[in-house]
Every structure is written in C-alpha cells, then in structure tokens.
Design a protein around this motif. Structure first.
Motif, PDB file in Angstrom:
ATOM      1  N   HIS A  51       1.074  -0.962   0.000  1.00 29.32           N
ATOM      2  CA  HIS A  51      -0.372  -0.292  -0.064  1.00 29.32           C
ATOM      3  C   HIS A  51       0.904   1.132  -0.148  1.00 29.32           C
ATOM      4  O   HIS A  51       0.663   2.770   0.305  1.00 29.32           O
ATOM      5  N   TYR A  53       3.211   1.546   2.013  1.00 26.40           N
ATOM      6  CA  TYR A  53       4.295   2.694   3.217  1.00 26.40           C
ATOM      7  C   TYR A  53       5.603   2.082   2.803  1.00 26.40           C
ATOM      8  O   TYR A  53       5.671   1.456   1.453  1.00 26.40           O
ATOM      9  N   ARG A 101       1.872  -8.409   4.542  1.00 24.55           N
ATOM     10  CA  ARG A 101       1.187  -8.208   3.597  1.00 24.55           C
ATOM     11  C   ARG A 101       1.957  -7.393   2.380  1.00 24.55           C
ATOM     12  O   ARG A 101       2.946  -6.401   2.425  1.00 24.55           O
ATOM     13  N   SER A 135      -2.614  -7.497  -1.213  1.00 28.07           N
ATOM     14  CA  SER A 135      -2.788  -6.966  -1.774  1.00 28.07           C
ATOM     15  C   SER A 135      -2.652  -6.359  -2.619  1.00 28.07           C
ATOM     16  O   SER A 135      -1.769  -7.072  -3.569  1.00 28.07           O
ATOM     17  N   VAL A 170      -7.922 -10.359   0.016  1.00 26.59           N
ATOM     18  CA  VAL A 170      -8.318  -9.385   0.980  1.00 26.59           C
ATOM     19  C   VAL A 170      -8.946  -8.121  -0.498  1.00 26.59           C
ATOM     20  O   VAL A 170      -8.360  -8.483  -1.569  1.00 26.59           O
ATOM     21  N   GLY A 171      -9.891  -7.743  -0.149  1.00 24.87           N
ATOM     22  CA  GLY A 171     -10.869  -6.407  -1.114  1.00 24.87           C
ATOM     23  C   GLY A 171     -11.451  -7.361  -1.871  1.00 24.87           C
ATOM     24  O   GLY A 171     -11.939  -7.711  -2.120  1.00 24.87           O
ATOM     25  N   LEU A 172     -12.587  -6.284  -1.290  1.00 21.17           N
ATOM     26  CA  LEU A 172     -14.326  -6.600  -1.737  1.00 21.17           C
ATOM     27  C   LEU A 172     -14.363  -7.644  -1.739  1.00 21.17           C
ATOM     28  O   LEU A 172     -15.063  -7.925  -2.987  1.00 21.17           O
ATOM     29  N   ILE A 173     -14.316  -7.932  -0.425  1.00 17.20           N
ATOM     30  CA  ILE A 173     -15.205  -9.811  -0.395  1.00 17.20           C
ATOM     31  C   ILE A 173     -16.453  -9.171   0.918  1.00 17.20           C
ATOM     32  O   ILE A 173     -15.484  -8.575   1.672  1.00 17.20           O
ATOM     33  N   LEU A 192      -9.515 -11.939   4.478  1.00 13.86           N
ATOM     34  CA  LEU A 192      -9.658 -10.260   4.805  1.00 13.86           C
ATOM     35  C   LEU A 192     -10.278  -9.518   5.093  1.00 13.86           C
ATOM     36  O   LEU A 192     -10.866  -9.619   3.757  1.00 13.86           O
ATOM     37  N   LEU A 193     -11.582  -8.830   5.555  1.00 17.45           N
ATOM     38  CA  LEU A 193     -12.689  -7.791   5.518  1.00 17.45           C
ATOM     39  C   LEU A 193     -12.010  -6.888   6.342  1.00 17.45           C
ATOM     40  O   LEU A 193     -11.842  -6.813   7.137  1.00 17.45           O
ATOM     41  N   ALA A 194     -12.374  -5.312   5.678  1.00 14.98           N
ATOM     42  CA  ALA A 194     -12.298  -4.132   6.650  1.00 14.98           C
ATOM     43  C   ALA A 194     -13.678  -3.556   6.505  1.00 14.98           C
ATOM     44  O   ALA A 194     -14.209  -3.793   7.526  1.00 14.98           O
ATOM     45  N   ARG A 195     -14.411  -2.901   5.077  1.00 16.01           N
ATOM     46  CA  ARG A 195     -15.212  -2.418   5.416  1.00 16.01           C
ATOM     47  C   ARG A 195     -16.223  -2.979   5.506  1.00 16.01           C
ATOM     48  O   ARG A 195     -17.220  -2.462   6.541  1.00 16.01           O
ATOM     49  N   LEU A 198     -16.895  -2.549   9.165  1.00  9.64           N
ATOM     50  CA  LEU A 198     -17.233  -1.292   9.316  1.00  9.64           C
ATOM     51  C   LEU A 198     -18.904  -1.567   9.295  1.00  9.64           C
ATOM     52  O   LEU A 198     -18.763  -1.014  10.764  1.00  9.64           O
TER      53      LEU A 198
HETATM   54  C1  LIG Z   1     -10.725   2.681   7.363  1.00 11.48           C
HETATM   55  C2  LIG Z   1      -9.888   1.767   6.917  1.00 11.48           C
HETATM   56  C3  LIG Z   1      -8.686   1.529   7.436  1.00 11.48           C
HETATM   57  C4  LIG Z   1      -7.521   0.380   6.126  1.00 11.48           C
HETATM   58  N1  LIG Z   1      -6.322   1.161   6.909  1.00 11.48           N
HETATM   59  C5  LIG Z   1      -4.944  -0.149   6.297  1.00 11.48           C
HETATM   60  C6  LIG Z   1      -4.170   0.294   7.385  1.00 11.48           C
HETATM   61  O1  LIG Z   1      -3.800   0.423   7.882  1.00 11.48           O
HETATM   62  N2  LIG Z   1      -3.466  -0.364   6.277  1.00 11.48           N
HETATM   63  C7  LIG Z   1      -3.980  -1.321   5.782  1.00 11.48           C
HETATM   64  O2  LIG Z   1      -3.082  -2.299   4.839  1.00 11.48           O
HETATM   65  N3  LIG Z   1      -5.037  -1.609   4.956  1.00 11.48           N
HETATM   66  C8  LIG Z   1      -5.892  -1.234   6.074  1.00 11.48           C
HETATM   67  N4  LIG Z   1      -7.213  -0.801   5.298  1.00 11.48           N
HETATM   68  C9  LIG Z   1      -7.428  -1.078   3.827  1.00 11.48           C
HETATM   69  C10 LIG Z   1      -7.637  -2.889   4.102  1.00 11.48           C
HETATM   70  O3  LIG Z   1      -6.886  -3.412   5.078  1.00 11.48           O
HETATM   71  C11 LIG Z   1      -8.408  -3.535   2.909  1.00 11.48           C
HETATM   72  O4  LIG Z   1      -6.824  -3.690   2.641  1.00 11.48           O
HETATM   73  C12 LIG Z   1      -9.086  -2.761   2.346  1.00 11.48           C
HETATM   74  O5  LIG Z   1     -10.361  -2.231   2.565  1.00 11.48           O
HETATM   75  C13 LIG Z   1      -9.755  -3.883   1.165  1.00 11.48           C
HETATM   76  O6  LIG Z   1     -10.733  -4.293   1.693  1.00 11.48           O
HETATM   77  P1  LIG Z   1     -12.354  -4.271   1.845  1.00 11.48           P
HETATM   78  O7  LIG Z   1     -12.890  -4.535   0.715  1.00 11.48           O
HETATM   79  O8  LIG Z   1     -12.153  -5.705   2.558  1.00 11.48           O
HETATM   80  O9  LIG Z   1     -12.487  -2.946   2.053  1.00 11.48           O
HETATM   81  C14 LIG Z   1      -8.343  -0.196   5.389  1.00 11.48           C
HETATM   82  C15 LIG Z   1      -9.537   0.006   5.156  1.00 11.48           C
HETATM   83  C16 LIG Z   1     -10.624   1.355   5.690  1.00 11.48           C
HETATM   84  C17 LIG Z   1     -11.552   0.831   5.280  1.00 11.48           C
END
Ligand SMILES: Cc1cc2nc3c(=O)[nH]c(=O)nc-3n(C[C@H](O)[C@H](O)[C@H](O)COP(=O)(O)O)c2cc1C
Length: 243
Positions: A51, A53, A101, A135, A170-173, A192-195, A198
């Motif tokens: 990403h 970093y 990652r 990712s 990870v990503g849009l799962i 792995l899920l993020a959004r 939430l």
């Molecule tokens: C609020 C928020 C914070 C995130 N912070 C990080 C992070 O610190 N490190 C990281 O690798 N990805 C971060 N991401 C990205 C998620 O880890 C993930 O790769 C990305 O949202 C795609 O997955 P999703 O479609 O399930 O959201 C963040 C995403 C969101 C929405």
C-alpha cells in the motif's frame, strides 16, 4: 522519510532519503512494535510491506532509486524487508503466526509486479513467514486498478499456487458464501475483511449462522447466543509464552 527523495505525485511533498542509520532505526522500530504487540496480547503479527508504506517503497523501482545496498537490484530492494522479517521473527514467538502484507502489483508500468512478488515470497518463506496477505497498489498515482468484487483474490491464488505459501485474500470480499468459496476452492487460506466489518461488526457471527457453523462468542454475549454456543477464550495481556 523514504528510500529516495521522490514525491508520490505532483504537488506532494518531497521526502528525505533514509540514511543507513535511519534504516537501522526503522528495522529496530519494527522489532519494538512486535514486542509491544505481544505484550498487549496480540497473537498474530503482520508486517506491512504493501500500500505504498515504507517497506513497499523500498521494494518498488518506482519509489526506490537508491544506488547503495538497499536499491537497484531486486536483491537490494528486497533487503530491508528481508532483514525486517528476520529481526521481527527473532522477537516474535515461534509458535505465533507472522504474516506479511504485500502489494502483489503496483498496477503501473515499470513498477513492482506479480513476478517480483512470487520471487519475493520464495525468499520470505525460509525466514519464517507463515502467510502472505495479498493486496495491491499504493506506490503510483498512475495505477490503473480494475476494482470489482474480489478483484485481488487471484493474486492470493497465484502466489499460493506458485510458491506453496499460505495466502490471505483481501479486497471487496463481503458475503459469507463468497469468503467460504475462496477458502473451500483453495484460492487462499484466509480471508480478510475491512469495510464490510465496519458496516457489520458482527459479520463473523452472521457468517457462522449463514454457513451453518458454530463459532465461539465473547462470554459477555452468551446470553444472546444460540444454545450450546462455546465461549471464546478470555483476553489476557500476558504474553502467550508466559501462560
Ligand atoms: C478505515 C480503513 C482503514 C484501513 N487501514 C488500513 C491499514 O492500516 N493497513 C492496511 O493494510 N490496509 C488498511 N485498509 C485497507 C484494508 O485493509 C483493505 O485492504 C481494503 O479496505 C480492501 O478490503 P475491503 O474491500 O474488505 O475493505 C483500511 C481500510 C479502511 C476502510
């Protein structure tokens, strides 16, 4: 700070290129972070090399223009990540998983790509990495990313197939059935899920119900749980190796 004094994009500030001493401090900071995470009770650690970093910036030829032992060749650009993994692994207990990652591709011409990732993962596995979290993107504003449902899952599948590493997708799962299919069909070992987490923090409980599986619930939630639901292990701040 960055590998080289290259701005991300027009109008972005120009970072300062890290000195050898700065690189040593960064590596040590990762080790200290792992120690704090262990002490705080975490049982899984992930080194972030994706990403855009810092560690990803060292990997990608788009952001790494160094001519010392940390830049130029593939071996040199991957050196900081390999050294960081080695140092963190030494500080992180052997029985606890260490993930890395990566951005499997920069999605940009002249950037880091899937072939580089495969070679990198082959070099990381002997250092004690347990799983590669797959990712993409982050180093280039010119990246053209075909965003869509599960759009990065194929990277997890490819890295898994070509290197034998465990991988995470990870990503849009978003749906339990989709996540389960990724695991059952052998595309990845972890989702792995993020959004979606939430939007629905109870996703794991919902997924277990929808898939007809049982999962432990936090003890304070048990009165709302279906009969015979097991309780999850209590949180403890003690490092596992002291328990
Ligand atoms: C609020 C928020 C914070 C995130 N912070 C990080 C992070 O610190 N490190 C990281 O690798 N990805 C971060 N991401 C990205 C998620 O880890 C993930 O790769 C990305 O949202 C795609 O997955 P999703 O479609 O399930 O959201 C963040 C995403 C969101 C929405």
């Amino acid at each position: 700070m960055a590998p080289s004094a290259v701005a991300f994009d027009e109008g972005c500030s120009v970072p300062e290129a890290l000195t050898d001493e700065g690189i040593d401090e960064i590596r040590e900071a990762f080790v200290q972070a792992a120690r704090r995470a262990l002490h705080a009770g975490f049982r899984v650690a992930e080194i972030h090399a994706a990403h855009g970093y810092l560690l990803h910036q060292f990997l990608s030829p788009l952001s790494n223009r160094r001519s010392d032992r940390y830049g130029g060749s593939f071996e040199n650009r991957t050196r900081l990540l390999r050294e960081t993994v080695t140092a963190v692994r030494a500080a992180w207990p052997d029985h606890l998983p260490l993930l890395v990652r990566i951005s499997v591709t920069d999605w940009a011409e002249g950037g880091w790509d899937t072939e580089h990732s495969i070679e990198l993962v082959r070099a990381l596995l002997p250092l004690g990495v347990d799983l590669i979290d797959c990712s993409s993107a982050g180093t280039s504003p010119k990246a053209r990313i075909p965003v869509g449902t599960g759009y990065q899952t194929r990277f997890a599948e490819q890295i898994r197939r070509e290197t034998g590493s465990r991988t995470g997708a990870v990503g849009l799962i978003t749906s339990p059935v989709q996540a389960d299919h990724i695991i059952q069909s052998g595309q990845a070992d972890l989702v792995l899920l993020a959004r979606e987490m939430l939007r629905d923090p109870y996703w794991p409980l919902r997924a277990a119900r929808e898939l007809g599986r049982q999962t432990p619930w936090p003890v304070q939630y048990l009165r709302a749980a279906p009969a015979h639901t097991p309780a999850s292990l209590p949180y403890t701040a003690e490092p596992a190796d002291k328990q």
